[in-house]
Enzyme design. Structure first.
Site, short mmCIF file in Angstrom:
data_model
loop_
_atom_site.label_atom_id
_atom_site.label_comp_id
_atom_site.label_asym_id
_atom_site.label_seq_id
_atom_site.Cartn_x
_atom_site.Cartn_y
_atom_site.Cartn_z
N HIS A 49 20.16 53.70 45.02
CA HIS A 49 21.37 54.17 45.66
C HIS A 49 22.53 54.27 44.67
O HIS A 49 23.36 55.18 44.77
CB HIS A 49 21.75 53.23 46.81
N HIS A 95 24.30 57.63 55.66
CA HIS A 95 24.17 56.24 56.08
C HIS A 95 22.90 56.15 56.91
O HIS A 95 22.90 55.65 58.04
CB HIS A 95 25.40 55.80 56.86
N ASP A 117 36.42 57.83 50.70
CA ASP A 117 36.20 58.66 49.51
C ASP A 117 37.26 59.75 49.40
O ASP A 117 37.66 60.12 48.30
CB ASP A 117 34.81 59.32 49.57
N GLN A 265 26.87 46.99 57.72
CA GLN A 265 28.29 46.70 57.71
C GLN A 265 28.90 46.89 59.10
O GLN A 265 28.39 47.63 59.92
CB GLN A 265 29.01 47.62 56.71
N GLU A 337 29.40 44.27 51.17
CA GLU A 337 29.84 45.63 51.43
C GLU A 337 30.75 45.68 52.66
O GLU A 337 30.77 46.69 53.38
CB GLU A 337 28.63 46.55 51.59
N ASN A 557 25.51 63.48 47.40
CA ASN A 557 24.83 62.20 47.57
C ASN A 557 23.33 62.45 47.60
O ASN A 557 22.88 63.53 48.00
CB ASN A 557 25.30 61.56 48.89
#
Length: 765
Positions: A49, A95, A117, A265, A337, A557
């Protein structure tokens, strides 16, 4: 000196996802066996990742520069120039694995992460889009060995029911999470897509795209600079939620979910709203040297990557990090995270003002370290040195692997079960397609989202092929997100080219010209030869298509290891594209307008049943490849549509995608609440007759480059002499009729079309 406890062994490294060879390389670069904290940090930064170790070489082949590019790959988000000193920052990220474990928080924090971001580069977020993939919601494919006599059939039925229930649980959770976060923080969800296919059953995909506006001159980068400057962590306190989260979950195949839930998270959109406003004010006041989001791998990745980009070192004191939970160990603090956190570099003289701004927005802010010139990441607890690693080894030391791609000799994916008889009439086929999960109206999803908050939205979901947002100068920004995993599975290269062209076609239908591209590459295990082949061919197609369109890749990504116990997902490159149109008032729409307007088919449309939605309903296997795509011809058709929309000659425009021509006609009728009368004589010609294969291909086949447009007939025919334009009917009435040489093939009222198209509503009862 670092802590004097027994060093972890290679077994510990293997447990953290490293290979034995990687552990040996770490020991060599580090000069000794890493201690517990150091190994944890290395394992995260060397994970798939964070390191992109199986994809980075491929990504280097993509076009990343162009006349509109302001900020390219390597930053929190890419950005393109909109003119007038304004820039659009945008990016898409996944995700997937967290959402497959806990869909609500997985999807919600995916939205939160992509928004950070955007404002990490100094842009105010103005929109979110999502790209989702789930298993079959209504029918589940049989699994070999499930059915054996009456008892076996009952077990098979129970297994099918359980799989459908899981799909609906994941869908409901993900949609709710996206709506919760976006609606709460006040950023509109303006568009997106969702597909349902059996290969996503165990590994759903949740990709989120965000875009924001900023002054081009004020965009900020993440490189740490200035030895002696301070490192300030601001935002939410750090907890144990998310330890080993995205960075670990996204670097391994999913098996059973037990034990993985604590790694997901937990998001708080209200905390992020305060963080957003605080960050933008700090940047506007010029108080920050650099800014970085805390995403995957938390403090470890943000600090190390900031140091690497700036060519400096960083010291961190974990004793200064505000904690939500007592007794957290140093490695937990460094790898957590926890969401809604940012890391910035601040000149010592500006620290007081920075902390005052944080207090104003009720955001925690603490100096936790400093920038140095030693080129290392050092972790302290007070005066005690706990870890000391070279920045170069952490960030750039991970080996980059060469793939061993090989086209599979046998099919990778099982054939879907038939749900529509091959001899069904055109009318019954159209109704079945409109009700199929991949084509049915997405309104039940969109109704969970607020698409108009901030008052910029010109075209909301299902009003046009692309979302349109008004700009301050009267122009508009258009954005589209797209990808068809089934077609990429049939042909990774051409399927990806088609996905890129589909995004550009969506922009053309609202009058926008592409400026830049982002992508999320969702694939299975790249260490397997057939997955490596899918990935390599897909990236090659992405590069070729973006070069041809002049829409460079400004960021994106990669999400690998998307596999479950039954195999890999469909290869799914999700493409996001941003464009600009000069006049928001002229933005195109999908629905037919104006009774008696002519309807025309424009472009190099050569439909084929292979890998189509109809082929899936018929239970046909994936073909070994798709037809050739003439990119230049498609680009010319896009230019003609774009020019027609901008000039007002084209009153409605819709590209022909899933379900083919007949479905596109029905969608235009439903969007405009007007019927249409269509005659296929010119398209099929007298020689073709009404033979079923030719007729089915024309009505329901899929291909790239076809557009349905409407307007005054003379204006349509005059769009461009070099582009095929064939008038096939007119707008009017309250039904869709399709005839061939006097024979009625389809005669359906708008109410009948709408009833079939509303099928997805059953999932949200």
């Amino acid at each position: 000196m670092p802590e004097t406890v027994p060093a972890p062994t290679v077994d510990d490294a293997l447990a953290l996802g490293l290979t034995a060879a990687e552990y040996e390389l770490i020991c060599s670069q580090h000069g000794a066996a890493p201690n517990r904290l150091e190994l944890a940090m290395f394992s995260l930064l060397w994970s798939e990742h964070c390191a992109y170790k199986h994809s980075r070489k491929l990504l280097r082949t993509l076009p990343t520069e162009g006349p509109h590019v302001v900020m390219g790959p390597g930053e929190n988000a890419g950005a393109v120039d909109l003119g007038g000193g304004l820039a659009c920052a945008f990016k898409v990220e996944s995700h997937n694995h967290p959402s497959s474990v806990e869909p609500f928080q997985g999807a919600a924090t995916g939205v939160g992460g992509i928004l950070r971001d955007i404002f990490a580069v100094g842009a105010r977020p103005i929109a979110v889009l999502d790209s989702l993939r789930f298993g079959e919601p209504f029918t589940a494919p049989a699994v070999a060995g499930e059915a054996d006599g009456a008892a076996g059939e009952e077990l098979a039925r129970q297994a099918h029911t359980a799989r459908q229930a899981r799909t609906r649980y994941l869908l409901e959770g993900a949609v709710s999470g996206i709506g919760h976060y976006g609606n709460s923080i006040g950023v509109p969800t303006v568009g997106g897509e969702v597909y349902f296919e059996a290969p996503y059953e165990q590994n759903c995909l949740v990709n989120a795209m965000a875009l924001g506006l900023a002054s081009a001159e004020k965009l900020v980068r993440s490189a740490a600079a200035g030895p002696g400057n301070l490192l300030v962590l601001f935002g939410a306190a750090t907890g144990r939620d998310g330890i080993g989260g995205a960075s670990v979950l996204a670097s391994a195949e999913l098996g059973a979910d037990e034990g993985k839930r604590p790694t997901v998270q937990v998001g708080d959109p209200f905390e992020e709203k305060k963080l957003l406003e605080c960050s933008l004010e700090l940047l506007e006041r010029g108080l920050l040297v650099s800014l970085q989001d805390l995403g995957a791998a938390g403090l470890t990745s943000s600090a190390a990557e900031m140091a690497a980009k700036g060519g400096v070192g960083i010291d961190i004191d974990v004793a200064q990090v505000p904690l939500r939970e007592p007794g957290m160990e140093a490695f937990e603090v460094m790898v957590s995270e926890s969401q809604e956190r940012m890391l910035c570099v601040v000149a010592p003289g500006a620290l007081e003002e920075v902390l005052e701004c944080c207090a104003k927005w009720e955001v925690n802010g603490d100096a936790i370290g400093s920038v140095s010139d030693h080129g290392r990441v050092r972790v302290f607890s007070g005066d005690l040195l706990l870890g000391d690693m070279a920045v170069e080894a952490l960030v750039d030391g991970c080996p980059l692997y060469d793939l061993a791609p090989e086209k599979p000799a046998t099919p990778t994916y099982p054939t879907p079960p038939p749900t529509l008889a091959a001899g069904a009439s055109p009318q019954d086929t159209l109704l079945a397609l409109l009700a199929s999960p991949n084509i049915a109206s997405r309104r039940p999803l969109f109704e969970r989202y607020d698409p108009i908050v901030q008052s910029r939205t010109v075209r909301r979901p299902e009003q046009a092929d692309a979302a349109v947002l008004r700009l301050p100068d009267g122009g508009a920004l258009a954005v589209s997100i797209d990808g068809n995993g089934r077609r990429v599975a049939a042909d990774p290269y051409r399927g990806t080219v088609a996905a890129v062209l589909e995004c550009a076609s969506n922009l053309a239908c609202v009058g926008a010209e592409p400026l830049g591209t982002t992508n999320n590459l969702n694939f299975g295990n790249p260490e397997k030869a057939h997955i490596a082949w899918q990935l390599s061919e897909s990236v090659r197609g992405l590069g070729d298509a973006c070069r041809a369109l002049g829409a460079p890749v400004v960021g994106g990504n990669v999400s690998l290891y998307n596999e479950g116990l039954r195999g890999p997902i469909y290869p799914t490159p999700v493409i996001g594209m941003v464009g600009r149109l000069p006049d928001a008032r002229r933005a195109g729409q999908m629905g037919f307008v104006g009774a008696s307007a002519a309807i025309a088919l424009l472009g190099p449309f050569a439909p084929s049943p292979g890998a189509s939605e109809l082929a899936k309903l018929h239970g046909e296997p994936l073909p070994d490849g798709l037809g050739e795509i003439d990119i230049d011809a498609v680009r010319a058709a896009q230019a003609a549509v774009r020019a027609g929309v901008r000039a007002g000659a084209v009153m409605s425009a819709h590209d022909i995608a899933e379900g083919g021509l007949a479905v596109a006609l029905a969608e235009c009728c439903l969007a405009g609440k007007l019927g249409a009368e269509i005659v296929l004589d010119e398209l099929l010609g007298p020689a073709a007759g009404a033979e079923a294969p030719a007729l089915a291909a024309m009505l329901f086949g899929e291909g790239t480059g076809g557009f349905l447009i409407s307007g005054e007939e003379q204006a349509l025919r005059g769009l461009d002499e070099g582009v095929s334009i064939r008038v096939i009917g007119s707008v009017g009435g309250d039904s869709l009729s399709i005839d061939l040489r006097g024979e009625s093939l389809v005669a359906l009222t708008l109410a009948q079309l709408a009833g079939a198209h509303a099928k997805l509503g059953e999932l949200f009862l």
